[in-house]
Enzyme design. Sequence first.
Site, PDB file in Angstrom:
ATOM      1  CB  CYS A  64      -4.592   2.017   4.756  1.00  0.00           C
ATOM      2  SG  CYS A  64      -3.492   0.810   3.986  1.00  0.00           S
ATOM      3  CB  CYS A 108      -0.122   0.158   2.494  1.00  0.00           C
ATOM      4  SG  CYS A 108      -1.149   0.924   1.230  1.00  0.00           S
ATOM      5  CB  CYS A 166      -3.335   4.103   0.505  1.00  0.00           C
ATOM      6  SG  CYS A 166      -4.226   2.543   0.553  1.00  0.00           S
TER       7      CYS A 166
END
Length: 191
Positions: free
Chosen positions: A50, A52, A55
């Site tokens: 991920c 993003c 996180c």
Amino acid sequence: MAQSVALHPLLDKGVKKGSSLFAGGVLVCACTDRPVEVKVEEGIAHNHACGCTKCWKPAGAAFSIVAVAPSEKVTVLKNGDKLKVVDSAALIQRHACTGCGVHMHGPVERDHPFKGLSFIHPERFKEQGWTEPGFAAFVSSAIEGGVDPAAMDSVRGHFKQIGLEPYDCLSPGLMDYMATWTAKKSGVLHA
């Protein structure tokens, strides 16, 4: 010329195959003093890289490795007093260790397709053999985390080289699941 981007220490040299028989274990934060331990009593699902900015990532990594488990199967075993929610307004209530910063579990409690799931970082398991990541999500978001936009073709190419399809959202199956949930909730689709 764009620099090489460190995806994640467990992804840079390829994806290590896990076991479909993995049945959970104990997640441990990075503290040497009173580490937080969280038990996951079931296997994990939807493991992915991920990009993003929400996180937790190991130092130097542009991407996290994150999966989900049913929230009712996730229990804090030790030193839960060290956990604090990172952003109480966020959909995922990421409980991070105040000592080392590792996000230990992140339940979704609001009305959402992921309600009842907890997001976890499987690399924190004491046990080996957890299901490997199956795709890369929110790849473009890595730019917001500091990755040079000129490096993104290389980043996507690296993910494809190690067998992870890069998406700028979630995988098509998860996006279909979310859209179906929303359509049923609004009455456009009937159960």
